[in-house]
Design an enzyme around this catalytic site. Sequence first.
Site, mmCIF file in Angstrom:
data_model
loop_
_atom_site.group_PDB
_atom_site.id
_atom_site.type_symbol
_atom_site.label_atom_id
_atom_site.label_comp_id
_atom_site.label_asym_id
_atom_site.label_seq_id
_atom_site.Cartn_x
_atom_site.Cartn_y
_atom_site.Cartn_z
ATOM 1 N N ARG A 113 33.423 59.022 47.902
ATOM 2 C CA ARG A 113 34.280 59.808 48.598
ATOM 3 C C ARG A 113 35.708 60.259 48.291
ATOM 4 O O ARG A 113 36.323 59.400 47.644
ATOM 5 C CB ARG A 113 34.357 59.279 50.160
ATOM 6 C CG ARG A 113 35.392 59.809 51.146
ATOM 7 C CD ARG A 113 35.362 59.214 52.355
ATOM 8 N NE ARG A 113 34.064 59.459 53.228
ATOM 9 C CZ ARG A 113 33.859 59.148 54.378
ATOM 10 N NH1 ARG A 113 34.797 58.618 55.119
ATOM 11 N NH2 ARG A 113 32.518 59.510 54.838
ATOM 12 N N HIS A 168 29.152 66.519 53.700
ATOM 13 C CA HIS A 168 29.169 65.118 53.751
ATOM 14 C C HIS A 168 27.384 65.098 53.794
ATOM 15 O O HIS A 168 26.714 64.964 55.023
ATOM 16 C CB HIS A 168 29.515 64.809 54.968
ATOM 17 C CG HIS A 168 29.674 63.251 55.250
ATOM 18 N ND1 HIS A 168 28.912 62.270 54.480
ATOM 19 C CD2 HIS A 168 30.356 62.649 56.172
ATOM 20 C CE1 HIS A 168 29.011 61.134 54.922
ATOM 21 N NE2 HIS A 168 30.133 61.087 55.840
ATOM 22 N N LYS A 228 47.485 55.136 39.161
ATOM 23 C CA LYS A 228 48.116 55.274 37.769
ATOM 24 C C LYS A 228 47.989 56.589 37.391
ATOM 25 O O LYS A 228 48.401 57.013 35.962
ATOM 26 C CB LYS A 228 47.818 54.046 36.884
ATOM 27 C CG LYS A 228 48.002 52.663 37.470
ATOM 28 C CD LYS A 228 47.387 51.483 36.517
ATOM 29 C CE LYS A 228 46.925 50.397 37.063
ATOM 30 N NZ LYS A 228 45.913 49.583 36.349
ATOM 31 N N ARG A 235 31.668 53.755 58.288
ATOM 32 C CA ARG A 235 30.230 53.704 58.332
ATOM 33 C C ARG A 235 29.650 54.082 56.854
ATOM 34 O O ARG A 235 28.777 53.426 56.370
ATOM 35 C CB ARG A 235 29.771 54.801 59.114
ATOM 36 C CG ARG A 235 29.529 54.470 60.496
ATOM 37 C CD ARG A 235 29.849 55.604 61.561
ATOM 38 N NE ARG A 235 31.487 55.768 61.205
ATOM 39 C CZ ARG A 235 32.259 55.412 61.974
ATOM 40 N NH1 ARG A 235 31.986 54.507 62.894
ATOM 41 N NH2 ARG A 235 33.670 55.437 61.836
ATOM 42 N N THR A 236 30.184 55.248 56.325
ATOM 43 C CA THR A 236 29.553 55.444 54.900
ATOM 44 C C THR A 236 29.637 54.513 53.931
ATOM 45 O O THR A 236 28.477 54.158 53.437
ATOM 46 C CB THR A 236 30.155 56.829 54.678
ATOM 47 O OG1 THR A 236 30.178 57.596 55.705
ATOM 48 C CG2 THR A 236 29.201 57.584 53.525
HETATM 49 N N1 CP Z 1 30.742 59.428 59.625
HETATM 50 C C1 CP Z 1 31.454 58.851 58.809
HETATM 51 O O1 CP Z 1 31.524 59.588 57.714
HETATM 52 O O2 CP Z 1 32.007 57.780 59.049
HETATM 53 P P1 CP Z 1 33.162 56.995 58.152
HETATM 54 O O3 CP Z 1 34.502 58.037 57.762
HETATM 55 O O4 CP Z 1 33.593 55.879 58.995
HETATM 56 O O5 CP Z 1 32.616 56.698 56.626
#
Ligand code: CP
Length: 306
Positions: A101, A129, A80, A51-52
Amino acid sequence: MRHLMSPLDFTVEELDKLLDLANDIEKNPQKYAHACEGKKIATLFYEPSTRTRLSFEAAMLNLGGSVLGFSSADSSSAAKGESVSDTIRIVSCYADICAMRHPKEGAPLVASLKSSIPVINAGDGGHQHPTQTLTDLLTIRSLKGRLGNLTIGLCGDLKFGRTVHSLIHALVRYPNVRFVLISPEELRIPDYIRDDVLVRNNQSFREVIRLEDALPELDLLYMTRVQKERFFNEEDYVRMKDFYILDKAKMELARPDMLVLHPLPRVNEISVEVDDDPRAVYFKQVQYGVYVRMALILTLLEVEVC
Ligand code: CP
């Protein structure tokens, strides 16, 4: 230049403005279709995501911009030994904004210190998040009409679930929000959230183990999966993973207007039979995630659309 590391980086007024913009994007997508022409977003994902990452990319494409990036540490020079500080200096030469992320708490913050483009924390370890929180706030405000005067059940892995930590940080700023924290003993909310956020803000909250005990009083139930990737051993994960399963029978205990949210991915914690219940809004929540990320990109790039 602004970065986004935590939902608290925006004031309540700025958040309202961002959510208003997201609602306008939802109503008038064509108005924004060329707003970021010539701009690029880099998605730097050192951890798996559906999603993100894809919603950031969809958001930039919807705005007429372009995307580049990597979807795992293994496919970047992190394999590396390159540091995030060096990586962001490189990416600053290629893109106008980036979403990162990382499995390590604080990695996007470290990157932001060396960056010459806005950095968005797209999830750092078990910490925060913030763009999931923006998605959750937009979903709640759009479907409930308010962010205050709510009794909210947060259920599942409250220890490692970064979406829960970010959401609590954001919602304590609204009036008359009551939290019911539903988790097994081993997955209780961390002390730094209970003491430094909830207690310090005189927030109304209680902790319970049984979901059934909380359901009748909730305006909103926020389910989360047990975060397998943050467990130290498989045995503990297996013992915890099916602790909560929301099914049709349990939904009968809930109010007719209680909404069910989930940041997704779902594993077993919501039975698929609940998906057809009109109160289950977790797939609508995904769509709101695109609108709010579009609004965030416009805001951080300071792009005005008249
Ligand atoms: N909600 C969420 O962070 O989903 P993903 O891990 O798929 O990005």
